[in-house]
Design a protein around this motif. Structure first.
Motif, mmCIF file in Angstrom:
data_model
loop_
_atom_site.group_PDB
_atom_site.id
_atom_site.type_symbol
_atom_site.label_atom_id
_atom_site.label_comp_id
_atom_site.label_asym_id
_atom_site.label_seq_id
_atom_site.Cartn_x
_atom_site.Cartn_y
_atom_site.Cartn_z
ATOM 1 N N ALA A 71 -4.342 -0.722 -14.517
ATOM 2 C CA ALA A 71 -5.100 0.291 -13.769
ATOM 3 C C ALA A 71 -4.160 1.254 -13.057
ATOM 4 O O ALA A 71 -4.420 2.456 -12.952
ATOM 5 N N THR A 72 -3.038 0.718 -12.584
ATOM 6 C CA THR A 72 -2.054 1.553 -11.896
ATOM 7 C C THR A 72 -1.417 2.522 -12.901
ATOM 8 O O THR A 72 -1.211 3.706 -12.608
ATOM 9 N N GLY A 73 -1.158 2.013 -14.098
ATOM 10 C CA GLY A 73 -0.608 2.869 -15.160
ATOM 11 C C GLY A 73 -1.579 3.960 -15.553
ATOM 12 O O GLY A 73 -1.182 5.118 -15.782
ATOM 13 N N GLU B 46 3.844 -5.535 -7.166
ATOM 14 C CA GLU B 46 4.640 -4.479 -7.804
ATOM 15 C C GLU B 46 3.796 -3.218 -7.994
ATOM 16 O O GLU B 46 4.267 -2.092 -7.820
ATOM 17 N N SER B 47 2.531 -3.407 -8.360
ATOM 18 C CA SER B 47 1.641 -2.258 -8.589
ATOM 19 C C SER B 47 1.377 -1.518 -7.279
ATOM 20 O O SER B 47 1.393 -0.288 -7.232
ATOM 21 N N PHE B 48 1.120 -2.287 -6.213
ATOM 22 C CA PHE B 48 0.851 -1.643 -4.911
ATOM 23 C C PHE B 48 2.057 -0.802 -4.486
ATOM 24 O O PHE B 48 1.920 0.297 -3.963
ATOM 25 N N VAL C 174 -5.689 5.711 -7.402
ATOM 26 C CA VAL C 174 -6.251 4.419 -7.812
ATOM 27 C C VAL C 174 -6.982 3.752 -6.647
ATOM 28 O O VAL C 174 -6.511 3.760 -5.512
ATOM 29 N N LEU C 175 -8.147 3.203 -6.969
ATOM 30 C CA LEU C 175 -8.897 2.413 -5.996
ATOM 31 C C LEU C 175 -8.780 0.947 -6.390
ATOM 32 O O LEU C 175 -9.158 0.560 -7.491
ATOM 33 N N TYR C 176 -8.228 0.144 -5.487
ATOM 34 C CA TYR C 176 -8.170 -1.298 -5.702
ATOM 35 C C TYR C 176 -9.365 -1.911 -4.985
ATOM 36 O O TYR C 176 -9.433 -1.893 -3.759
#
Ligand SMILES: Cc1ncc(C[n+]2csc(CCOP(=O)(O)OP(=O)(O)O)c2C)c(N)n1
Ligand SMILES: [Mg+2]
Length: 339
Positions: A125-127, A157-159, A169-171
């Motif tokens: 999702a981050t990508g 790592e993504s955060f 991006v919405l987590y």
């Protein structure tokens, strides 16, 4: 609290919540009758998170979901017939029966990849957020995952990257806690995380993070629509922890339905077995939502009953469609695979 939406939209949210609930109850019934084999997870108890949250998104946005994906797909408008066919491994399923419950991808609805690997979709999702920004669109990427996914190194790592690069991006973390645990803001501990509250983790990476009652459709709609607006305006990532109380039917490896959900239970729980009564009275998001719709005079109890009957019909048609669909031919086993 009801979402600040016109009556027609509230009714649509109500239909979707019932659809998820009845779809999942039917699926459990089919498994108990041994009409299909294989593991699966259901979204019961989290309907008031996924349905209002996903209603805040645009058609071009990307969504990434987990082993508990059925509810997210239905909330986004997936056809219950094709979803069930996919879960049963049939040819008319969204992925020709090759993805199954854990990997139903519906690209036309913005779900490029679903993953049963806990935490696996957070970097994806981050990508995607990096990609939509590079393409200079105003699309956003939404990552729906459970509290358990925060244990994974890939989440941290993504955060870090999302924050450094201000990615759109919405987590949305769905903390369904432990069975028997309250959900009052700040008290819901994850069963698997040392970090407490969970929002401390993204906040450490300077990602704005907040908690919301995941059984309160209006509260979820409010925080998600606000977060989506900020992300679309270039504000970078946002993190929301939606807290729910785990459905008592889902505490064991194989779910069991304590009682078929009926709108009447919203006003009288005496038919519910005593052990599960408290959950259906205080924590069932579907019943909370319809009770509120009626109290606020958006719909009558008769209308609720009609919606319920209509959705039960939709689900039985889905069951018929899915079982009528053949299994894929063995000659097609190597089609649609990368390697
Ligand atoms: C990397 C990985 N580890 C373990 C599992 C096995 N597993 C499947 S669901 C699950 C629990 C996940 O908890 P959470 O993310 O909170 O989701 P919930 O089931 O509570 O909605 C685990 C450990 C897995 N699928 N992937
Ligand atoms: Mg969980």
């Amino acid at each position: 609290m009801l979402p600040k939406l016109p009556r027609e939209s509230l009714i649509e949210l109500c239909r979707k919540m019932f659809l998820i609930r009845y779809f999942e109850e039917a699926l459990i019934g089919l498994h108990n009758e041994e009409r299909f084999k294989g593991h699966y997870h259901v979204y019961i108890g989290q309907e008031a998170t996924g349905v209002p949250a996903i209603s805040c998104l645009g058609v071009g946005d990307y969504l990434f979901t987990t082993h508990r994906n059925h509810g997210h797909l239905l909330a986004r408008g997936a056809d219950p017939r094709r979803l069930l066919a996919e879960i049963l491994g049939r040819r008319d399923g969204y992925n020709k029966g090759k993805g199954g419950s854990f990997h139903t991808n519906v690209t036309s609805l913005g779900f490029p990849q679903t993953s049963g690997v806990v935490g696996g979709i957070i970097p994806l999702a981050t990508g995607a957020a990096y990609a939509v920004r590079a393409q200079k669109t105003d699309r956003i990427s939404v990552c729906l995952f459970g509290d358990g996914a925060l244990e994974e190194g890939a989440a941290a790592e993504s955060f870090n990257m999302a924050s450094l690069w201000k990615l759109p991006v919405l987590y949305l973390c769905e903390n369904n806690g432990k069975y028997g645990q309250g959900k009052a803001a700040g008290t819901a501990r994850s069963s698997t995380m040392a970090v407490y509250p969970l929002t401390d983790l993204p906040a450490g990476y300077k990602i704005p993070a907040q908690q919301v009652d995941g059984t309160n459709a209006g509260a979820v709609h409010g925080v998600v629509s606000e977060a989506v607006k900020k992300i679309r305006q270039g504000g970078g990532p946002q993190f929301i922890e939606a807290q729910t109380v785990r459905w008592p039917g889902g505490v064991t490896n194989w779910p069991v339905v304590p009682i078929a959900t009926d709108a009447a239970i919203a006003w009288d729980v005496t038919s519910v077995p005593e052990a599960e009564r408290e959950w259906y009275r205080d924590s069932d998001p579907v019943l909370i939502f319809i009770r509120e719709l009626v109290e606020k005079k958006q719909v009558s109890r008769e209308e609720i009953s009609e919606i319920q009957q209509g959705i039960l019909g939709v689900v039985s048609q889905a069951v018929e469609f899915a079982f009528d669909s053949p299994y894929p031919n063995s000659e097609t086993a190597l089609e649609d695979v990368f390697a």
